[in-house]
Design a protein around this motif. Sequence first.
Motif, PDB file in Angstrom:
ATOM      1  N   TYR A  19       0.927  -1.134   0.057  1.00 42.67           N
ATOM      2  CA  TYR A  19      -0.107   0.017  -0.140  1.00 42.67           C
ATOM      3  C   TYR A  19       0.712   1.106   0.015  1.00 42.67           C
ATOM      4  CZ  TYR A  19      -3.513   3.174   1.413  1.00 42.67           C
ATOM      5  OH  TYR A  19      -4.708   4.226   1.479  1.00 42.67           O
ATOM      6  N   GLN A  20       0.542   1.939  -1.032  1.00 38.41           N
ATOM      7  CA  GLN A  20       1.406   3.430  -1.114  1.00 38.41           C
ATOM      8  C   GLN A  20       0.407   4.436  -1.327  1.00 38.41           C
ATOM      9  OE1 GLN A  20       5.128   2.886  -3.353  1.00 38.41           O
ATOM     10  NE2 GLN A  20       4.408   1.101  -4.046  1.00 38.41           N
ATOM     11  N   PRO A  21      -0.133   5.111  -0.238  1.00 37.76           N
ATOM     12  CA  PRO A  21      -1.191   6.143  -0.380  1.00 37.76           C
ATOM     13  C   PRO A  21      -0.748   7.404  -1.261  1.00 37.76           C
ATOM     14  CG  PRO A  21      -0.504   5.878   1.666  1.00 37.76           C
ATOM     15  CD  PRO A  21       0.297   5.002   1.020  1.00 37.76           C
ATOM     16  N   GLU A  22       0.656   7.256  -1.425  1.00 35.43           N
ATOM     17  CA  GLU A  22       0.899   8.600  -2.160  1.00 35.43           C
ATOM     18  C   GLU A  22       0.640   8.285  -3.824  1.00 35.43           C
ATOM     19  OE1 GLU A  22       4.587   5.955  -1.672  1.00 35.43           O
ATOM     20  OE2 GLU A  22       2.905   6.578  -0.518  1.00 35.43           O
ATOM     21  N   ALA A  25      -4.461   5.765  -2.816  1.00 30.86           N
ATOM     22  CA  ALA A  25      -5.045   6.060  -1.702  1.00 30.86           C
ATOM     23  C   ALA A  25      -6.527   5.351  -1.292  1.00 30.86           C
ATOM     24  CB  ALA A  25      -4.808   7.219  -0.769  1.00 30.86           C
ATOM     25  N   ASP A  27      -9.888   6.275   0.334  1.00 34.37           N
ATOM     26  CA  ASP A  27     -10.553   7.526   0.964  1.00 34.37           C
ATOM     27  C   ASP A  27     -11.662   6.825   2.068  1.00 34.37           C
ATOM     28  OD1 ASP A  27     -11.829   9.565   1.558  1.00 34.37           O
ATOM     29  OD2 ASP A  27     -11.913  10.588  -0.343  1.00 34.37           O
ATOM     30  N   ALA A 261      -4.414  -1.084  -2.882  1.00 36.38           N
ATOM     31  CA  ALA A 261      -5.531  -0.199  -2.382  1.00 36.38           C
ATOM     32  C   ALA A 261      -6.925  -0.865  -2.710  1.00 36.38           C
ATOM     33  CB  ALA A 261      -5.096   1.097  -3.283  1.00 36.38           C
TER      34      ALA A 261
END
Length: 304
Positions: A19-22, A25, A27, A261
């Motif tokens: 997981y790499q919300p940059e 992501a 919500d 994600a």
Amino acid sequence: MTGQPTAKERILARANADYQPELVAVDADAIARMPARADRFSHMAVGLFGKPAGQTPEGAAAYSIALNSLNFMFWTPTTDGITRYHWGDEGGAHGLKAALDYAWGEEPTPARLRELLGSGQEQAVLDVLGEISLARRRAQFLREVLAGDRLEEAAAELVQAAGSGSLTSDDAERLARRFPMAYGQDPYLVRAQLAVMWYAGFLREQGSDIDCDITVAASYQMPRVMRSIKVLKFAPALAAKIDSHTLIMRESDEERAIRAATVLGCQMLARHVGVSEHAMVNVLWQNRHACGTIPYHLTITTDY
């Protein structure tokens, strides 16, 4: 002393690690704003494609395993963009099912399928399925799945597992161990879990009250749907790549971020609504045509 983690726990651990919300992501606020109406979705815990060829439990399990060994990448890159797979009037996964139904025929066993495709030759795949991408890889997968009695043995194992009243990601993992080429190369076990999910859906359609505890969201249509309902937020640069049909490399940071994600977002959605992930995956799949012109990401892969 705690026991070994389940296959689902291992998949979720992989998703959390990837997981790499940059980049992509989940919500949580968008999910929280959605109505929690389990009654609207609980009936969706059925098969993705309706009734299979081979109406016995053993035949349906074998059909699901054979179908999902081929269930990936229904587009081909060209100099002008991409061409999408069709068989007759059906496209994508539905085109594959139509072709496989034809190859399977009215038999309750995979006998006719093995007669047509058991050689596992690339040309046989093209003759039966039409102009489909990665035909050579599909032929390799079929050679493994249709060799000897391996498909019937795997189907019997799935039928036996269903006798407990529950099918899980562990059953998908066993399928991947049995067919390491066709099913074992994806850390998210998407197609192996789809085989289990699809068979559970068949049993539900037959009136069986079977539970199905899986993840199966790390594909290409699911992130597209979740982006359209604002559950997934893509970094502008990655969104621009997807929108311009730029290839996303398999196992790149971007692809892993998309898949992670999607898995985590689907789980969060299912918990908020109050349904199984099995049902939520079906809800997202059935609503994929409501996304308008939002494209799916393009990755050359046999994983999905």
